[in-house]
Design a protein around this motif. Structure first.
Motif, PDB file in Angstrom:
ATOM      1  N   LEU A   2     -18.085   6.294 -12.055  1.00  9.79           N
ATOM      2  CA  LEU A   2     -17.012   7.197 -11.652  1.00  9.79           C
ATOM      3  C   LEU A   2     -16.478   6.791 -10.273  1.00  9.79           C
ATOM      4  O   LEU A   2     -17.238   6.426  -9.386  1.00  9.79           O
ATOM      5  N   ILE A   3     -15.163   6.855 -10.127  1.00 13.18           N
ATOM      6  CA  ILE A   3     -14.548   6.615  -8.814  1.00 13.18           C
ATOM      7  C   ILE A   3     -13.938   7.939  -8.355  1.00 13.18           C
ATOM      8  O   ILE A   3     -13.169   8.564  -9.095  1.00 13.18           O
ATOM      9  N   ASN A   4     -14.291   8.349  -7.172  1.00 10.56           N
ATOM     10  CA  ASN A   4     -13.743   9.581  -6.618  1.00 10.56           C
ATOM     11  C   ASN A   4     -12.329   9.303  -6.098  1.00 10.56           C
ATOM     12  O   ASN A   4     -12.120   8.443  -5.251  1.00 10.56           O
ATOM     13  N   LEU A   5     -11.372  10.038  -6.633  1.00 12.02           N
ATOM     14  CA  LEU A   5      -9.965   9.768  -6.299  1.00 12.02           C
ATOM     15  C   LEU A   5      -9.473  10.560  -5.093  1.00 12.02           C
ATOM     16  O   LEU A   5      -8.357  10.340  -4.634  1.00 12.02           O
ATOM     17  N   SER A   6     -10.296  11.436  -4.566  1.00  7.36           N
ATOM     18  CA  SER A   6      -9.763  12.318  -3.527  1.00  7.36           C
ATOM     19  C   SER A   6      -9.371  11.567  -2.257  1.00  7.36           C
ATOM     20  O   SER A   6      -8.468  11.985  -1.550  1.00  7.36           O
ATOM     21  N   ASP A   7     -10.017  10.421  -1.985  1.00  7.41           N
ATOM     22  CA  ASP A   7      -9.639   9.604  -0.816  1.00  7.41           C
ATOM     23  C   ASP A   7      -8.199   9.130  -0.889  1.00  7.41           C
ATOM     24  O   ASP A   7      -7.491   9.088   0.114  1.00  7.41           O
ATOM     25  N   LEU A   9      -5.844  10.583  -2.312  1.00  8.79           N
ATOM     26  CA  LEU A   9      -4.942  11.717  -2.176  1.00  8.79           C
ATOM     27  C   LEU A   9      -5.034  12.356  -0.793  1.00  8.79           C
ATOM     28  O   LEU A   9      -4.264  13.248  -0.466  1.00  8.79           O
ATOM     29  N   SER A  10      -5.942  11.863   0.012  1.00  9.19           N
ATOM     30  CA  SER A  10      -6.080  12.422   1.358  1.00  9.19           C
ATOM     31  C   SER A  10      -4.860  12.022   2.185  1.00  9.19           C
ATOM     32  O   SER A  10      -4.030  11.229   1.755  1.00  9.19           O
ATOM     33  N   GLU A  11      -4.763  12.539   3.381  1.00  9.19           N
ATOM     34  CA  GLU A  11      -3.577  12.263   4.193  1.00  9.19           C
ATOM     35  C   GLU A  11      -3.403  10.782   4.495  1.00  9.19           C
ATOM     36  O   GLU A  11      -2.310  10.302   4.688  1.00  9.19           O
ATOM     37  N   GLN A  12      -4.516  10.078   4.575  1.00  8.89           N
ATOM     38  CA  GLN A  12      -4.420   8.647   4.917  1.00  8.89           C
ATOM     39  C   GLN A  12      -3.951   7.805   3.724  1.00  8.89           C
ATOM     40  O   GLN A  12      -3.602   6.654   3.884  1.00  8.89           O
ATOM     41  N   HIS A  13      -3.964   8.407   2.573  1.00  6.96           N
ATOM     42  CA  HIS A  13      -3.578   7.686   1.362  1.00  6.96           C
ATOM     43  C   HIS A  13      -4.262   6.332   1.275  1.00  6.96           C
ATOM     44  O   HIS A  13      -3.627   5.292   1.229  1.00  6.96           O
ATOM     45  N   LYS A  14      -5.548   6.387   1.318  1.00  8.24           N
ATOM     46  CA  LYS A  14      -6.323   5.156   1.310  1.00  8.24           C
ATOM     47  C   LYS A  14      -6.339   4.543  -0.095  1.00  8.24           C
ATOM     48  O   LYS A  14      -6.628   5.229  -1.070  1.00  8.24           O
ATOM     49  N   THR A  15      -6.024   3.275  -0.167  1.00  7.85           N
ATOM     50  CA  THR A  15      -6.131   2.584  -1.448  1.00  7.85           C
ATOM     51  C   THR A  15      -7.601   2.291  -1.728  1.00  7.85           C
ATOM     52  O   THR A  15      -8.328   1.861  -0.839  1.00  7.85           O
ATOM     53  N   VAL A  45      -8.093  -1.099  -8.762  1.00  7.57           N
ATOM     54  CA  VAL A  45      -7.359  -0.735  -7.550  1.00  7.57           C
ATOM     55  C   VAL A  45      -6.612   0.565  -7.828  1.00  7.57           C
ATOM     56  O   VAL A  45      -5.880   0.668  -8.809  1.00  7.57           O
ATOM     57  N   VAL A  46      -6.842   1.563  -6.982  1.00  7.66           N
ATOM     58  CA  VAL A  46      -6.137   2.835  -7.138  1.00  7.66           C
ATOM     59  C   VAL A  46      -5.256   3.039  -5.911  1.00  7.66           C
ATOM     60  O   VAL A  46      -5.736   3.042  -4.774  1.00  7.66           O
ATOM     61  N   GLU A  47      -3.970   3.196  -6.155  1.00  8.37           N
ATOM     62  CA  GLU A  47      -3.020   3.361  -5.055  1.00  8.37           C
ATOM     63  C   GLU A  47      -2.289   4.681  -5.185  1.00  8.37           C
ATOM     64  O   GLU A  47      -2.043   5.158  -6.295  1.00  8.37           O
ATOM     65  N   HIS A  48      -1.888   5.187  -4.046  1.00  7.89           N
ATOM     66  CA  HIS A  48      -1.119   6.421  -4.026  1.00  7.89           C
ATOM     67  C   HIS A  48       0.357   6.074  -4.253  1.00  7.89           C
ATOM     68  O   HIS A  48       0.888   5.155  -3.646  1.00  7.89           O
ATOM     69  N   LYS A  50       3.152   8.834  -5.054  1.00  8.45           N
ATOM     70  CA  LYS A  50       3.789   9.932  -4.328  1.00  8.45           C
ATOM     71  C   LYS A  50       3.196  11.241  -4.831  1.00  8.45           C
ATOM     72  O   LYS A  50       2.653  11.287  -5.943  1.00  8.45           O
ATOM     73  N   GLY A  51       3.294  12.261  -4.008  1.00 12.15           N
ATOM     74  CA  GLY A  51       2.735  13.553  -4.414  1.00 12.15           C
ATOM     75  C   GLY A  51       1.285  13.384  -4.821  1.00 12.15           C
ATOM     76  O   GLY A  51       0.465  12.926  -4.032  1.00 12.15           O
ATOM     77  N   ARG A  52       1.006  13.712  -6.064  1.00  9.88           N
ATOM     78  CA  ARG A  52      -0.351  13.524  -6.574  1.00  9.88           C
ATOM     79  C   ARG A  52      -0.342  12.496  -7.699  1.00  9.88           C
ATOM     80  O   ARG A  52      -1.142  12.562  -8.636  1.00  9.88           O
ATOM     81  N   GLU A  53       0.571  11.555  -7.552  1.00 10.01           N
ATOM     82  CA  GLU A  53       0.668  10.483  -8.546  1.00 10.01           C
ATOM     83  C   GLU A  53      -0.078   9.254  -8.062  1.00 10.01           C
ATOM     84  O   GLU A  53       0.075   8.831  -6.921  1.00 10.01           O
ATOM     85  N   LEU A  54      -0.824   8.679  -8.980  1.00 13.25           N
ATOM     86  CA  LEU A  54      -1.605   7.496  -8.651  1.00 13.25           C
ATOM     87  C   LEU A  54      -1.244   6.348  -9.574  1.00 13.25           C
ATOM     88  O   LEU A  54      -0.828   6.555 -10.714  1.00 13.25           O
ATOM     89  N   MET A  55      -1.392   5.148  -9.027  1.00 15.35           N
ATOM     90  CA  MET A  55      -1.246   3.978  -9.881  1.00 15.35           C
ATOM     91  C   MET A  55      -2.597   3.282  -9.923  1.00 15.35           C
ATOM     92  O   MET A  55      -3.182   2.984  -8.882  1.00 15.35           O
ATOM     93  N   ILE A  56      -3.067   3.071 -11.119  1.00 17.96           N
ATOM     94  CA  ILE A  56      -4.374   2.430 -11.302  1.00 17.96           C
ATOM     95  C   ILE A  56      -4.136   1.065 -11.927  1.00 17.96           C
ATOM     96  O   ILE A  56      -3.536   0.961 -12.996  1.00 17.96           O
ATOM     97  N   ARG A  57      -4.570   0.035 -11.216  1.00 17.05           N
ATOM     98  CA  ARG A  57      -4.478  -1.307 -11.785  1.00 17.05           C
ATOM     99  C   ARG A  57      -5.889  -1.813 -12.007  1.00 17.05           C
ATOM    100  O   ARG A  57      -6.782  -1.520 -11.205  1.00 17.05           O
ATOM    101  N   GLY A  58      -6.085  -2.545 -13.051  1.00 19.14           N
ATOM    102  CA  GLY A  58      -7.436  -3.026 -13.306  1.00 19.14           C
ATOM    103  C   GLY A  58      -7.469  -4.298 -14.121  1.00 19.14           C
ATOM    104  O   GLY A  58      -6.558  -4.587 -14.898  1.00 19.14           O
ATOM    105  N   THR A  59      -8.525  -5.055 -13.892  1.00 13.98           N
ATOM    106  CA  THR A  59      -8.792  -6.208 -14.750  1.00 13.98           C
ATOM    107  C   THR A  59     -10.282  -6.173 -15.098  1.00 13.98           C
ATOM    108  O   THR A  59     -11.095  -5.660 -14.332  1.00 13.98           O
TER     109      THR A  59
END
Ligand SMILES: [Zn+2]
Ligand SMILES: [Zn+2]
Length: 175
Positions: A2-7, A9-15, A45-48, A50-59
């Motif tokens: 499991l990957i915690n996605l809250s980071d 979505l935090s203010e820093q929008h950490k990838t 790779v999980v990127e922010h 906008k809002g609460r939308e995420l883009m998940i890229r993976g290989t």
């Protein structure tokens, strides 16, 4: 895993960039259970967006042993996954399930990498698996693998109803 996605979505929008080994050792689906013969680490790779939308890229690179459709020999089948997913965490669970691409890999604020990979493998599941394009299959009478040798059975590629008639003739001869 499991990957915690809250980071993200935090203010820093950490990838989030994660390399992880898929937990699965066997692949279960409606076609059966298949051993995973080789797996290389997945890169996620999980990127922010906008809002609460995420883009998940993976290989990921996973090899599953699937029997040949004709002769049942084990065929190591490689799945080289490379995908991009857009996930809106504001979407209700019901809306997600209604979508064609069932986002069952998002659970609250967690991304379930194994479920995500599972879906991707299922999407890429081959309609036909052959050990080689010219696989001769197995004899339906004696079970001989016809790639490895021939057998003395009669040609069974004929209409099965014909073989019944042939048997009748054989019996006549024996009388
Ligand atoms: Zn085969
Ligand atoms: Zn045979």
């Amino acid at each position: 895993m499991l990957i915690n996605l809250s980071d993200v979505l935090s203010e820093q929008h950490k990838t989030i960039i994660k390399d992880c080994m898929p937990d699965m050792d066997e692949f279960h689906c409606e076609f059966g259970s298949f051993p995973i013969s080789e797996k290389k680490g997945a890169h996620i790779v999980v990127e922010h967006v906008k809002g609460r939308e995420l883009m998940i890229r993976g290989t990921a690179d996973i090899t599953i042993t699937i029997p040949c459709d004709r002769c049942l020999k084990d065929v190591p089948t490689r799945f080289e996954l490379d995908f991009v997913k857009n996930v809106d965490l504001d979407e209700s669970d019901e809306a997600r399930v209604d979508e064609l691409d069932e986002k069952n890999y998002i659970d609250g604020y967690h991304l379930d990498v194994d479920k995500l990979l599972y879906n991707e493998i299922l999407i890429g599941w081959p309609t036909k698996v052959l050990c080689s394009d010219d696989c001769k299959g197995i004899c339906s009478v004696c079970g001989q693998n016809l790639n490895e040798g021939t057998c003395d059975c009669e040609d069974t590629s004929l209409d099965p109803r014909m073989s019944v008639i042939r048997d009748v003739f054989k019996n006549f001869k024996e009388v």
